[in-house]
Write a protein that holds these residues in place. Structure first.
Motif, PDB file in Angstrom:
ATOM      1  N   TYR A  27       0.828  -1.214   0.000  1.00  0.00           N
ATOM      2  CA  TYR A  27       0.000   0.000   0.000  1.00  0.00           C
ATOM      3  C   TYR A  27       0.864   1.268   0.000  1.00  0.00           C
ATOM      4  O   TYR A  27       0.425   2.312  -0.487  1.00  0.00           O
ATOM      5  CB  TYR A  27      -0.966  -0.003   1.179  1.00  0.00           C
ATOM      6  N   ALA A  28       2.069   1.162   0.534  1.00  0.00           N
ATOM      7  CA  ALA A  28       2.992   2.301   0.501  1.00  0.00           C
ATOM      8  C   ALA A  28       3.710   2.405  -0.854  1.00  0.00           C
ATOM      9  O   ALA A  28       4.521   3.308  -1.063  1.00  0.00           O
ATOM     10  CB  ALA A  28       4.012   2.167   1.614  1.00  0.00           C
ATOM     11  N   LYS A  29       3.409   1.441  -1.738  1.00  0.00           N
ATOM     12  CA  LYS A  29       4.017   1.366  -3.068  1.00  0.00           C
ATOM     13  C   LYS A  29       5.513   1.103  -3.014  1.00  0.00           C
ATOM     14  O   LYS A  29       6.260   1.469  -3.919  1.00  0.00           O
ATOM     15  CB  LYS A  29       3.715   2.629  -3.896  1.00  0.00           C
ATOM     16  N   HIS A  30       5.933   0.437  -1.942  1.00  0.00           N
ATOM     17  CA  HIS A  30       7.311  -0.062  -1.856  1.00  0.00           C
ATOM     18  C   HIS A  30       7.287  -1.472  -2.467  1.00  0.00           C
ATOM     19  O   HIS A  30       7.418  -2.482  -1.774  1.00  0.00           O
ATOM     20  CB  HIS A  30       7.779  -0.110  -0.400  1.00  0.00           C
ATOM     21  N   TYR A  31       7.079  -1.525  -3.771  1.00  0.00           N
ATOM     22  CA  TYR A  31       6.756  -2.795  -4.417  1.00  0.00           C
ATOM     23  C   TYR A  31       7.864  -3.838  -4.321  1.00  0.00           C
ATOM     24  O   TYR A  31       7.589  -5.033  -4.128  1.00  0.00           O
ATOM     25  CB  TYR A  31       6.378  -2.557  -5.877  1.00  0.00           C
ATOM     26  N   ASN A  32       9.104  -3.438  -4.443  1.00  0.00           N
ATOM     27  CA  ASN A  32      10.202  -4.413  -4.379  1.00  0.00           C
ATOM     28  C   ASN A  32      10.252  -5.098  -3.013  1.00  0.00           C
ATOM     29  O   ASN A  32      10.417  -6.318  -2.930  1.00  0.00           O
ATOM     30  CB  ASN A  32      11.539  -3.738  -4.681  1.00  0.00           C
ATOM     31  N   ASN A  33      10.113  -4.293  -1.954  1.00  0.00           N
ATOM     32  CA  ASN A  33      10.098  -4.862  -0.597  1.00  0.00           C
ATOM     33  C   ASN A  33       8.922  -5.810  -0.425  1.00  0.00           C
ATOM     34  O   ASN A  33       9.049  -6.895   0.154  1.00  0.00           O
ATOM     35  CB  ASN A  33       9.998  -3.749   0.452  1.00  0.00           C
ATOM     36  N   SER A  34       7.762  -5.382  -0.924  1.00  0.00           N
ATOM     37  CA  SER A  34       6.548  -6.176  -0.779  1.00  0.00           C
ATOM     38  C   SER A  34       6.652  -7.502  -1.521  1.00  0.00           C
ATOM     39  O   SER A  34       6.345  -8.563  -0.974  1.00  0.00           O
ATOM     40  CB  SER A  34       5.344  -5.376  -1.302  1.00  0.00           C
ATOM     41  N   ILE A  35       7.113  -7.457  -2.762  1.00  0.00           N
ATOM     42  CA  ILE A  35       7.255  -8.678  -3.569  1.00  0.00           C
ATOM     43  C   ILE A  35       8.200  -9.663  -2.886  1.00  0.00           C
ATOM     44  O   ILE A  35       7.921 -10.867  -2.795  1.00  0.00           O
ATOM     45  CB  ILE A  35       7.763  -8.329  -4.993  1.00  0.00           C
ATOM     46  N   LYS A  36       9.310  -9.145  -2.386  1.00  0.00           N
ATOM     47  CA  LYS A  36      10.298  -9.992  -1.703  1.00  0.00           C
ATOM     48  C   LYS A  36       9.672 -10.719  -0.513  1.00  0.00           C
ATOM     49  O   LYS A  36       9.871 -11.929  -0.329  1.00  0.00           O
ATOM     50  CB  LYS A  36      11.479  -9.130  -1.245  1.00  0.00           C
ATOM     51  N   LEU A  37       8.907  -9.973   0.307  1.00  0.00           N
ATOM     52  CA  LEU A  37       8.281 -10.566   1.494  1.00  0.00           C
ATOM     53  C   LEU A  37       7.215 -11.589   1.116  1.00  0.00           C
ATOM     54  O   LEU A  37       7.155 -12.679   1.686  1.00  0.00           O
ATOM     55  CB  LEU A  37       7.673  -9.464   2.362  1.00  0.00           C
ATOM     56  N   PHE A  38       6.372 -11.251   0.136  1.00  0.00           N
ATOM     57  CA  PHE A  38       5.326 -12.191  -0.290  1.00  0.00           C
ATOM     58  C   PHE A  38       5.936 -13.487  -0.815  1.00  0.00           C
ATOM     59  O   PHE A  38       5.482 -14.584  -0.481  1.00  0.00           O
ATOM     60  CB  PHE A  38       4.435 -11.561  -1.375  1.00  0.00           C
ATOM     61  N   LYS A  39       6.981 -13.352  -1.619  1.00  0.00           N
ATOM     62  CA  LYS A  39       7.608 -14.549  -2.200  1.00  0.00           C
ATOM     63  C   LYS A  39       8.316 -15.386  -1.131  1.00  0.00           C
ATOM     64  O   LYS A  39       8.332 -16.623  -1.201  1.00  0.00           O
ATOM     65  CB  LYS A  39       8.579 -14.150  -3.308  1.00  0.00           C
ATOM     66  N   GLU A  40       8.875 -14.694  -0.159  1.00  0.00           N
ATOM     67  CA  GLU A  40       9.548 -15.396   0.945  1.00  0.00           C
ATOM     68  C   GLU A  40       8.552 -16.253   1.724  1.00  0.00           C
ATOM     69  O   GLU A  40       8.819 -17.414   2.028  1.00  0.00           O
ATOM     70  CB  GLU A  40      10.187 -14.361   1.870  1.00  0.00           C
ATOM     71  N   VAL A  41       7.390 -15.672   2.037  1.00  0.00           N
ATOM     72  CA  VAL A  41       6.356 -16.425   2.761  1.00  0.00           C
ATOM     73  C   VAL A  41       5.813 -17.548   1.878  1.00  0.00           C
ATOM     74  O   VAL A  41       5.632 -18.675   2.329  1.00  0.00           O
ATOM     75  CB  VAL A  41       5.201 -15.497   3.210  1.00  0.00           C
ATOM     76  N   GLY A  42       5.570 -17.224   0.613  1.00  0.00           N
ATOM     77  CA  GLY A  42       5.020 -18.215  -0.317  1.00  0.00           C
ATOM     78  C   GLY A  42       5.898 -19.438  -0.492  1.00  0.00           C
ATOM     79  O   GLY A  42       5.402 -20.548  -0.675  1.00  0.00           O
ATOM     80  N   SER A  43       7.201 -19.244  -0.410  1.00  0.00           N
ATOM     81  CA  SER A  43       8.136 -20.361  -0.594  1.00  0.00           C
ATOM     82  C   SER A  43       8.172 -21.295   0.619  1.00  0.00           C
ATOM     83  O   SER A  43       8.699 -22.394   0.538  1.00  0.00           O
ATOM     84  CB  SER A  43       9.543 -19.826  -0.865  1.00  0.00           C
ATOM     85  N   LYS A  44       7.599 -20.834   1.734  1.00  0.00           N
ATOM     86  CA  LYS A  44       7.691 -21.614   2.977  1.00  0.00           C
ATOM     87  C   LYS A  44       6.350 -22.125   3.489  1.00  0.00           C
ATOM     88  O   LYS A  44       6.267 -22.662   4.590  1.00  0.00           O
ATOM     89  CB  LYS A  44       8.350 -20.762   4.061  1.00  0.00           C
ATOM     90  N   THR A  45       5.271 -21.928   2.709  1.00  0.00           N
ATOM     91  CA  THR A  45       3.965 -22.374   3.190  1.00  0.00           C
ATOM     92  C   THR A  45       3.235 -23.196   2.138  1.00  0.00           C
ATOM     93  O   THR A  45       3.421 -22.990   0.934  1.00  0.00           O
ATOM     94  CB  THR A  45       3.078 -21.183   3.608  1.00  0.00           C
ATOM     95  N   LYS A  46       2.417 -24.124   2.612  1.00  0.00           N
ATOM     96  CA  LYS A  46       1.527 -24.888   1.732  1.00  0.00           C
ATOM     97  C   LYS A  46       0.067 -24.600   2.084  1.00  0.00           C
ATOM     98  O   LYS A  46      -0.842 -25.233   1.546  1.00  0.00           O
ATOM     99  CB  LYS A  46       1.820 -26.384   1.869  1.00  0.00           C
ATOM    100  N   ASP A  47      -0.123 -23.634   2.980  1.00  0.00           N
ATOM    101  CA  ASP A  47      -1.463 -23.247   3.405  1.00  0.00           C
ATOM    102  C   ASP A  47      -2.200 -22.584   2.231  1.00  0.00           C
ATOM    103  O   ASP A  47      -1.789 -21.540   1.731  1.00  0.00           O
ATOM    104  CB  ASP A  47      -1.357 -22.268   4.583  1.00  0.00           C
ATOM    105  N   THR A  48      -3.300 -23.202   1.803  1.00  0.00           N
ATOM    106  CA  THR A  48      -4.045 -22.717   0.637  1.00  0.00           C
ATOM    107  C   THR A  48      -4.536 -21.282   0.803  1.00  0.00           C
ATOM    108  O   THR A  48      -4.434 -20.469  -0.124  1.00  0.00           O
ATOM    109  CB  THR A  48      -5.255 -23.641   0.366  1.00  0.00           C
ATOM    110  N   GLU A  49      -5.067 -20.967   1.989  1.00  0.00           N
ATOM    111  CA  GLU A  49      -5.608 -19.629   2.214  1.00  0.00           C
ATOM    112  C   GLU A  49      -4.502 -18.575   2.170  1.00  0.00           C
ATOM    113  O   GLU A  49      -4.685 -17.487   1.612  1.00  0.00           O
ATOM    114  CB  GLU A  49      -6.345 -19.570   3.560  1.00  0.00           C
ATOM    115  N   LEU A  50      -3.354 -18.899   2.753  1.00  0.00           N
ATOM    116  CA  LEU A  50      -2.230 -17.962   2.714  1.00  0.00           C
ATOM    117  C   LEU A  50      -1.716 -17.781   1.283  1.00  0.00           C
ATOM    118  O   LEU A  50      -1.401 -16.664   0.858  1.00  0.00           O
ATOM    119  CB  LEU A  50      -1.095 -18.449   3.612  1.00  0.00           C
TER     120      LEU A  50
END
Length: 298
Positions: free
Chosen positions: A194-217
């Protein structure tokens, strides 16, 4: 004896309420809280101008409301699960608001304790009782007193919807919320988006995504990544993320509409039409899908 607890000091009363939170079984916890709520009615009658009598009563009804919820309040925000706020929940939250507001008036020049400010703010938000700006104004003086990860995430969320993105990010980082677990990291990723810090946001989302199998997440992660790419007119990347959401949630009409529009933006009208027709199979009167088909015939 329950009938004598209002003779205790306020600190002992708080401990009595908090002891109910150690009860594991939800039904038994609710029963204990309802019993306490009845006792506090007498406490208010005996102390009609004592702020704490009303503040504690509001706190009890807030805790009763939570016993009807499937998740924490910030999880309801994260998963956009508005249906969890049932009439039973709202009824208890509205009672909490009534008592907390009266207690706040009786405080006069004294400031409301952070515990009650957080409870009142959450109750106001989930009942849609006051505007986000008013809730933010209520919470702002309490910012440095907030201690729990749950409260920090809620404060940051209220900051975000008030376009105070930098405040939200600074608060989440100061309390190292990303170290509190997956959902803490997701909250920070959303704030960065939402702050439009897109690079930081993408990095965090991908980091979480690589470590979870939770469908909702994973749905939250791919939808947010898709939104980031779409905002930057990166149609191919956005389409890839939204298709992942579609795999996990094939009957989500909102996602199907986005995908159809992204196919149009990418120049693939055949796939856009196919997706729009797919929507109309499940929802024959869907106006957006009909409008997409009309636009493709021009």
């Amino acid at each position: 004896s329950y009938l004598m607890i209002w003779k205790y000091t306020d600190n002992k009363l708080i401990k009595k309420i908090e002891s109910t939170q150690k009860i594991a079984a939800t039904e038994k916890k609710r029963e204990a809280l309802v019993k306490l709520a009845k006792v506090f009615k007498k406490y208010r009658e005996d102390n009609p101008v004592k702020a704490e009598a009303y503040l504690l009563s509001g706190y009890i009804h807030f805790l009763i409301a939570k016993t009807y919820l499937p998740d924490s309040l910030t999880d309801i925000i994260l998963f956009n699960n508005a249906k969890a706020i049932s009439q039973k929940v709202k009824s208890q939250l509205l009672t909490a608001i009534q008592f907390l507001k009266k207690g706040n008036v009786l405080l006069q020049k004294d400031k409301m304790d952070v515990r009650y400010a957080m409870v009142l703010s959450k109750s106001l938000f989930f009942c849609d009782y006051e505007k986000p700006q008013e809730i933010y104004t209520l919470l702002l003086p309490q910012k440095d007193k907030i201690k729990t990860a749950e409260d920090i995430k809620f404060y940051s969320f209220i900051s975000i919807i008030n376009n105070k993105h930098d405040d939200a990010i600074a608060t989440l980082k100061r309390f190292k919320i990303e170290e509190s677990g997956t959902k803490g990291k997701l909250f920070l990723a959303i704030a960065e988006k939402y702050a439009k810090h897109y690079n930081n946001s993408i990095k965090l989302f991908k980091e979480v995504g690589s470590k979870t199998k939770d469908t909702e997440l994973l749905k939250i992660i791919h939808e947010n990544l898709g939104d980031i790419y779409k905002n930057q007119s990166l149609h191919k990347e956005a389409l890839s993320e939204y298709l992942e959401v579609f795999k996990l949630s094939p009957k989500n009409t909102k996602i199907q509409v986005i995908i159809s529009n992204l196919y149009i933006a990418s120049g693939d009208k055949l796939k856009a039409e196919k997706m729009a027709r797919e929507i109309l199979k499940n929802e024959p009167n869907n106006k957006t899908a009909k409008d997409i088909l009309k636009s493709l015939r021009r």
